[in-house]
Design an enzyme around this catalytic site. Structure first.
Site, PDB file in Angstrom:
ATOM      1  N   THR A   1      49.455  13.186   6.703  1.00  0.00           N
ATOM      2  CA  THR A   1      49.763  11.783   6.387  1.00  0.00           C
ATOM      3  C   THR A   1      48.973  10.800   7.240  1.00  0.00           C
ATOM      4  O   THR A   1      48.962   9.605   6.957  1.00  0.00           O
ATOM      5  CB  THR A   1      51.262  11.502   6.654  1.00  0.00           C
ATOM      6  OG1 THR A   1      51.493  11.716   8.053  1.00  0.00           O
ATOM      7  CG2 THR A   1      52.163  12.425   5.842  1.00  0.00           C
TER       8      THR A   1
ATOM      9  N   ASP B   1      36.519  15.280  15.005  1.00  0.00           N
ATOM     10  CA  ASP B   1      37.716  15.164  15.835  1.00  0.00           C
ATOM     11  C   ASP B   1      37.300  15.079  17.300  1.00  0.00           C
ATOM     12  O   ASP B   1      36.839  16.069  17.878  1.00  0.00           O
ATOM     13  CB  ASP B   1      38.635  16.362  15.603  1.00  0.00           C
ATOM     14  CG  ASP B   1      39.968  16.179  16.303  1.00  0.00           C
ATOM     15  OD1 ASP B   1      39.964  15.945  17.533  1.00  0.00           O
ATOM     16  OD2 ASP B   1      41.012  16.247  15.646  1.00  0.00           O
TER      17      ASP B   1
ATOM     18  N   ASP C   1      39.088  17.578  19.846  1.00  0.00           N
ATOM     19  CA  ASP C   1      38.653  18.972  19.681  1.00  0.00           C
ATOM     20  C   ASP C   1      37.253  19.177  20.229  1.00  0.00           C
ATOM     21  O   ASP C   1      36.969  20.179  20.867  1.00  0.00           O
ATOM     22  CB  ASP C   1      38.676  19.362  18.201  1.00  0.00           C
ATOM     23  CG  ASP C   1      40.068  19.722  17.732  1.00  0.00           C
ATOM     24  OD1 ASP C   1      40.962  19.900  18.597  1.00  0.00           O
ATOM     25  OD2 ASP C   1      40.298  19.837  16.512  1.00  0.00           O
TER      26      ASP C   1
ATOM     27  N   ARG D   1      48.851  12.901  15.686  1.00  0.00           N
ATOM     28  CA  ARG D   1      48.511  12.423  14.342  1.00  0.00           C
ATOM     29  C   ARG D   1      48.792  13.537  13.340  1.00  0.00           C
ATOM     30  O   ARG D   1      48.212  14.623  13.430  1.00  0.00           O
ATOM     31  CB  ARG D   1      47.030  12.057  14.319  1.00  0.00           C
ATOM     32  CG  ARG D   1      46.573  11.351  13.057  1.00  0.00           C
ATOM     33  CD  ARG D   1      45.167  10.809  13.277  1.00  0.00           C
ATOM     34  NE  ARG D   1      44.188  11.571  12.533  1.00  0.00           N
ATOM     35  CZ  ARG D   1      43.334  11.032  11.688  1.00  0.00           C
ATOM     36  NH1 ARG D   1      43.320   9.748  11.469  1.00  0.00           N
ATOM     37  NH2 ARG D   1      42.450  11.773  11.054  1.00  0.00           N
TER      38      ARG D   1
HETATM   39  N1  URA Z   1      40.422  10.762  15.343  1.00  0.00           N
HETATM   40  C1  URA Z   1      39.273  11.438  15.559  1.00  0.00           C
HETATM   41  O1  URA Z   1      39.152  12.181  16.532  1.00  0.00           O
HETATM   42  N2  URA Z   1      38.268  11.280  14.670  1.00  0.00           N
HETATM   43  C2  URA Z   1      38.352  10.478  13.601  1.00  0.00           C
HETATM   44  O2  URA Z   1      37.399  10.372  12.832  1.00  0.00           O
HETATM   45  C3  URA Z   1      39.559   9.771  13.395  1.00  0.00           C
HETATM   46  C4  URA Z   1      40.588   9.933  14.291  1.00  0.00           C
END
Ligand code: URA
Length: 213
Positions: free
Chosen positions: A112, A204, A207, A108
């Site tokens: 963007t 995230d 992470d 991702r």
């Molecule tokens: N991916 C994630 O890990 N957290 C989010 O809030 C959106 C996408």
């Protein structure tokens, strides 16, 4: 904010999910606790999403008598979206250890929020296969739609999505792109922020799960 009309979604509710989601959402949650509690939520979701798997009769001999039992048909394919989907894959494999696994790697773009494919390794998929596409966070829906495009091209007809936390915007996009695909989730949160993170969400997922913060 405009209320979106959401379809084909099962919000899986359970006190253990409530508890574990609260642990996961807390910014002070350790990596170890994050793994444990995302595992608990994933397992409950998987149990619910696999409720309608096909079984076939099988005659067996117990130590005392012959009987007809039931065995799962070997018709499941699971596809985690890398890398966060790996967290859910490990839980699913506890229940379905001989399931075929395909991988889709999507990165991702932080600016963007667009999904870029960097990896794909899928098994042969037949129309009769039940495909579980797993990704803990359904945010914009972009990664899952890109994944479903690939799966449909490979011949998948019967796809079910399993996510831990979902945003209404992403569910709505999937409803539009794939009106026949059902989604199982443990939470439908409020909205996406300008960086396309789910609010309140849990940050995230990858992470926090892999300790790469
Ligand atoms: N991916 C994630 O890990 N957290 C989010 O809030 C959106 C996408």
């Amino acid at each position: 904010m405009k209320q979106l009309r959401l379809k084909n979604i099962t919000l899986v509710q359970h006190p253990l999910i409530d508890h574990s989601l609260t642990v996961l959402r807390d910014t002070h949650c350790s990596t170890a606790d994050f793994r444990q509690h995302s595992g608990i939520v994933s397992q409950i979701l998987i149990l619910e999403a696999t409720k309608n798997l096909h079984v076939v009769n099988k005659t067996i001999q117990t130590p005392l008598a012959k009987m007809i039992g039931k065995r799962l048909k070997n018709d499941v394919v699971v596809v985690p979206v890398l890398r966060s989907g790996l967290a859910m894959l490990m839980e699913l494999q506890d229940f379905l250890p001989s399931t075929r696994v395909g991988f889709i790697g999507l990165h991702r773009d932080e600016k963007t929020a667009q999904a870029h494919q960097y990896y794909e390794k899928l098994p042969k998929i037949f129309a009769s296969h039940k495909v579980f596409l797993i990704d803990p966070m359904l945010a914009t829906g972009g990664s899952l739609i890109a994944s479903m495009n690939m799966l449909r091209e490979k011949g998948a007809k019967n796809i079910t999505i399993v996510c831990i936390v979902s945003a209404p915007e992403g569910i709505s996009e999937i409803n539009k792109a794939y009106p026949d695909v059902h989604i199982y989730t443990a939470a439908i949160d409020k909205h996406l922020n300008t960086q396309k993170f789910i609010v309140p969400g849990l940050g995230d997922f990858g992470d926090r799960y892999f300790g790469t913060i």
